[in-house]
Design a protein around this motif. Structure first.
Motif, short mmCIF file in Angstrom:
data_model
loop_
_atom_site.label_atom_id
_atom_site.label_comp_id
_atom_site.label_asym_id
_atom_site.label_seq_id
_atom_site.Cartn_x
_atom_site.Cartn_y
_atom_site.Cartn_z
N TYR A 148 0.73 -1.16 -0.09
CA TYR A 148 -0.09 -0.21 -0.08
C TYR A 148 0.64 1.27 0.05
N PHE A 149 2.18 1.13 0.36
CA PHE A 149 2.99 2.48 0.25
C PHE A 149 3.12 2.53 -1.01
N MET A 150 2.86 1.67 -1.96
CA MET A 150 3.31 2.07 -3.58
C MET A 150 2.16 3.02 -4.03
N VAL A 151 0.82 2.92 -3.49
CA VAL A 151 0.01 3.77 -3.98
C VAL A 151 -0.26 5.09 -3.04
N SER A 165 9.09 2.49 -7.57
CA SER A 165 10.21 3.07 -6.88
C SER A 165 10.23 4.44 -6.30
N VAL A 166 10.95 4.89 -5.72
CA VAL A 166 10.90 6.00 -4.66
C VAL A 166 12.15 6.83 -5.09
N TRP A 180 14.40 -4.70 -9.55
CA TRP A 180 14.60 -3.76 -8.56
C TRP A 180 15.39 -2.58 -8.87
N SER A 181 15.03 -1.20 -8.62
CA SER A 181 15.73 -0.18 -9.15
C SER A 181 17.05 0.02 -8.44
N THR A 182 18.02 0.20 -9.40
CA THR A 182 19.67 0.53 -8.84
C THR A 182 19.95 1.83 -8.69
N GLY A 249 14.57 6.22 -0.59
CA GLY A 249 14.77 6.86 -1.89
C GLY A 249 16.27 6.00 -2.24
N GLU A 250 16.61 4.99 -1.44
CA GLU A 250 18.04 4.18 -1.61
C GLU A 250 17.85 2.93 -2.43
#
Length: 295
Positions: A148-151, A165-166, A180-182, A249-250
């Motif tokens: 739910y953090f994603m929305v 992603s953040v 997964w974001s790098t 955001g890491e």
């Protein structure tokens, strides 16, 4: 049905070279078909163990299978259309599909909570088994809630509401397969860890039993119970830590000094607790022969 969808998506990966957000269009539905398949099979097996509310358990199993099939089916439809499935509200049709997907996920989360409640009220064989199943389900509920953090905390313009992603747009550089974001935080990491703790914790117990002939200390029920509890608490701590890291955001693979310190502290705590359980169990195992002779 989910297996058939996974096979169809695998064929799509081979014959269709279209991409979406930097990844093959069929990769997401393939991953979801596999993930939901494992989730559904695990819960189906678990529901067979419930002696209480057996009729309710069977109905819940049927509902889970149906909703999983519909959810992955919607993702597959969007892939075939070359459209983003998650967070896409750019057209009424896309918004309706995303809204239905969200409703299905919420319903699955509620059903998983109900099943968790049923499991908490029942004992399964010995104490380690009961603890492993309970921890697995509680952690799974945590992992599902993390989504739910994603929305709720991320929102982008251009017909997209929410993101995995953040700090960076979805679709940027990512790890192979999982994506997964790098370059920024990624909320899917903790989500993945929580969801699959449902399989990991019970499998850890299976592994301990398999090794008990070579490592007699693992034959002690108290040791297995203690290690299951340590593993469950460790998974819970990891879910919290990975969520915190993502919200900063890491990237997962580029933690800062604060995250590394927290990770080191968590691993050290798990190691110390597990060592204490094993040392205590070793003492019990060594003293049992002498106690048996005295009696």
């Amino acid at each position: 049905m989910l297996i058939a969808l996974a096979v169809a998506c695998l064929v799509g990966l081979i014959v269709d070279d279209r991409t979406l957000l930097g990844a093959p269009v069929w990769l997401k539905p393939f991953k979801f078909a596999v993930s939901f398949g494992v989730y559904s099979l695990t819960l189906a097996w678990l529901l067979t163990l419930l002696s209480r509310a057996s009729t309710l358990a069977k109905r819940l199993g049927d509902v889970i299978a149906f909703m999983s099939m519909v959810g992955v089916g919607l993702i597959t439809v969007q892939a075939a259309r070359g459209r983003q499935s998650h967070f896409n509200v750019s057209t009424p049709g896309d918004a309706a599909i995303f809204g239905l997907m969200g409703s299905l996920v919420t319903a699955l989360w509620v059903i998983t909570i109900v099943i968790t409640g049923l499991v908490l009220l029942q004992r399964f064989g010995d104490r380690p088994t009961t603890s492993a199943l309970r921890f697995g389900l509680v952690l799974c509920v945590m992992g599902m809630a993390e989504a739910y953090f994603m929305v709720g905390t991320t929102s982008n313009a251009g017909g997209i509401s929410g993101a995995h992603s953040v700090g960076v747009p979805d679709g940027g550089p990512g790890l192979p397969i999982v994506g997964w974001s790098t370059t920024g935080g990624d909320l899917r990491v903790a989500h993945f860890v929580g969801l699959h703790a449902l399989q990991a914790v019970p499998l850890l117990l299976v592994g301990m039993r398999a090794l008990s002939k070579r490592l007699p200390v693992l034959g002690d029920e108290g040791v297995r119970l203690g290690l299951v509890r340590v593993a469950g608490a460790g998974f819970g701590g990891m879910i919290v830590l990975l969520t915190w890291q993502a919200l900063k955001g890491e990237p997962l693979i580029y933690p800062d000094s604060t995250t590394m310190a927290a990770f080191t502290a968590l691993v050290a705590t798990i190691a110390v607790a597990a060592s204490a359980v094993i040392v205590s169990g070793t003492r019990r195992v060594r003293t049992r022969p002498s106690l048996n002779l005295l009696t």
